[in-house]
Write a protein that holds these residues in place. Sequence first.
Motif, PDB file in Angstrom:
ATOM      1  N   PHE A  95       0.814  -1.220   0.000  1.00 38.98           N
ATOM      2  CA  PHE A  95       0.000   0.000   0.000  1.00 38.98           C
ATOM      3  C   PHE A  95       0.847   1.269   0.000  1.00 38.98           C
ATOM      4  O   PHE A  95       0.485   2.257  -0.645  1.00 38.98           O
ATOM      5  CB  PHE A  95      -0.963  -0.004   1.185  1.00 38.98           C
ATOM      6  CG  PHE A  95      -2.193  -0.840   0.962  1.00 38.98           C
ATOM      7  CD1 PHE A  95      -3.309  -0.316   0.328  1.00 38.98           C
ATOM      8  CD2 PHE A  95      -2.239  -2.168   1.376  1.00 38.98           C
ATOM      9  CE1 PHE A  95      -4.447  -1.089   0.117  1.00 38.98           C
ATOM     10  CE2 PHE A  95      -3.353  -2.949   1.178  1.00 38.98           C
ATOM     11  CZ  PHE A  95      -4.468  -2.406   0.543  1.00 38.98           C
ATOM     12  N   ASP A 132      -3.386   3.771  -6.167  1.00 39.50           N
ATOM     13  CA  ASP A 132      -4.727   3.209  -6.028  1.00 39.50           C
ATOM     14  C   ASP A 132      -5.174   2.387  -7.228  1.00 39.50           C
ATOM     15  O   ASP A 132      -6.045   1.520  -7.100  1.00 39.50           O
ATOM     16  CB  ASP A 132      -5.744   4.319  -5.789  1.00 39.50           C
ATOM     17  CG  ASP A 132      -5.699   4.877  -4.381  1.00 39.50           C
ATOM     18  OD1 ASP A 132      -4.958   4.327  -3.550  1.00 39.50           O
ATOM     19  OD2 ASP A 132      -6.416   5.867  -4.109  1.00 39.50           O
ATOM     20  N   VAL A 150      -4.860  -5.967  -7.859  1.00 40.92           N
ATOM     21  CA  VAL A 150      -4.480  -7.086  -6.997  1.00 40.92           C
ATOM     22  C   VAL A 150      -5.147  -8.344  -7.523  1.00 40.92           C
ATOM     23  O   VAL A 150      -6.378  -8.416  -7.621  1.00 40.92           O
ATOM     24  CB  VAL A 150      -4.909  -6.827  -5.539  1.00 40.92           C
ATOM     25  CG1 VAL A 150      -4.680  -8.073  -4.679  1.00 40.92           C
ATOM     26  CG2 VAL A 150      -4.159  -5.631  -4.975  1.00 40.92           C
ATOM     27  N   THR A 200      -8.550  -3.594  -6.516  1.00 40.53           N
ATOM     28  CA  THR A 200      -7.485  -2.595  -6.639  1.00 40.53           C
ATOM     29  C   THR A 200      -7.134  -2.089  -5.252  1.00 40.53           C
ATOM     30  O   THR A 200      -7.937  -2.185  -4.313  1.00 40.53           O
ATOM     31  CB  THR A 200      -7.912  -1.400  -7.520  1.00 40.53           C
ATOM     32  OG1 THR A 200      -8.985  -0.696  -6.877  1.00 40.53           O
ATOM     33  CG2 THR A 200      -8.327  -1.850  -8.908  1.00 40.53           C
ATOM     34  N   LEU A 201      -5.938  -1.541  -5.126  1.00 44.65           N
ATOM     35  CA  LEU A 201      -5.527  -1.017  -3.825  1.00 44.65           C
ATOM     36  C   LEU A 201      -6.414   0.135  -3.385  1.00 44.65           C
ATOM     37  O   LEU A 201      -6.642   0.329  -2.182  1.00 44.65           O
ATOM     38  CB  LEU A 201      -4.063  -0.567  -3.874  1.00 44.65           C
ATOM     39  CG  LEU A 201      -3.026  -1.669  -4.058  1.00 44.65           C
ATOM     40  CD1 LEU A 201      -1.616  -1.069  -3.980  1.00 44.65           C
ATOM     41  CD2 LEU A 201      -3.179  -2.775  -3.019  1.00 44.65           C
ATOM     42  N   ARG A 242      -7.720   0.883   0.496  1.00 45.51           N
ATOM     43  CA  ARG A 242      -6.712   1.707   1.176  1.00 45.51           C
ATOM     44  C   ARG A 242      -7.271   2.338   2.454  1.00 45.51           C
ATOM     45  O   ARG A 242      -6.577   2.447   3.469  1.00 45.51           O
ATOM     46  CB  ARG A 242      -6.168   2.784   0.247  1.00 45.51           C
ATOM     47  CG  ARG A 242      -4.961   3.517   0.823  1.00 45.51           C
ATOM     48  CD  ARG A 242      -4.405   4.547  -0.148  1.00 45.51           C
ATOM     49  NE  ARG A 242      -3.928   3.955  -1.377  1.00 45.51           N
ATOM     50  CZ  ARG A 242      -2.726   3.396  -1.527  1.00 45.51           C
ATOM     51  NH1 ARG A 242      -1.886   3.347  -0.499  1.00 45.51           N
ATOM     52  NH2 ARG A 242      -2.364   2.898  -2.704  1.00 45.51           N
TER      53      ARG A 242
END
Length: 228
Positions: free
Chosen positions: A194, A199, A203, A212-213, A217
């Motif tokens: 992270f 963003d 993943v 997605t990050l 987050r």
Amino acid sequence: MNTPAGNLIVDHPRYTIRSISVSDMDNNVYLLTSKQSGEQVLIDAADQFEQIKEFVRAAAEEDAPNTHSKSLKDVLTTHGHWDHIRALKDVSSHYSATTVAGQMDAGAIAEQEKVEVERTLLGDEELTYDSWILQTIHLTGHTPGSIAFVLDDEDEAYPTVIFTGDSLFPGGVGKTNSPEDFQNLLHDVKTKIFDRFDDSTVVLPGHGNATTLGVDRGNLEEWEERGW
């Protein structure tokens, strides 16, 4: 539903990333194929060798139809749990492919499947192939030697992709067996993933759907508070 050539995740001018799901545990098997040379790399030979073999063949035919040197070069393993390695022996021997995994999980792989890991990883390596480079990240907690593989393409039109195995899923980190393991894994996921990637980073986990990050987050504190 997966076609023989698998679910197309990334269609880059130089390569593709595809996936299929195998076994009753919904294990994801990922395949990278070079459009230029036909070179292929498999990530997590989880189960169902015949299905994987057809996946490799169909993806090569669809994505690199004009090449003559199609070959599965490496089989990468994200971690040594049994459900991710049940087809490793058959796949690696059938294709004469190099087996690659985290050093601290190599013993578990050898013990369970009688497969020696030919290239062991500690993290921070670069695996260079015909049409892409994979960076490695060592993540501790789910297993001692879990490895995430990162494809960070220079072309900004394509997002960074991380194959996280069972260390990171949509909605949380992977299963751990103690509070210490959980803290270690959460720390590694925070600082090595992270904090490093933006963003839009995709993943690709060991089971289930991609994320997605950016989706998670803002949830890291919640994960820490709940303890899983």
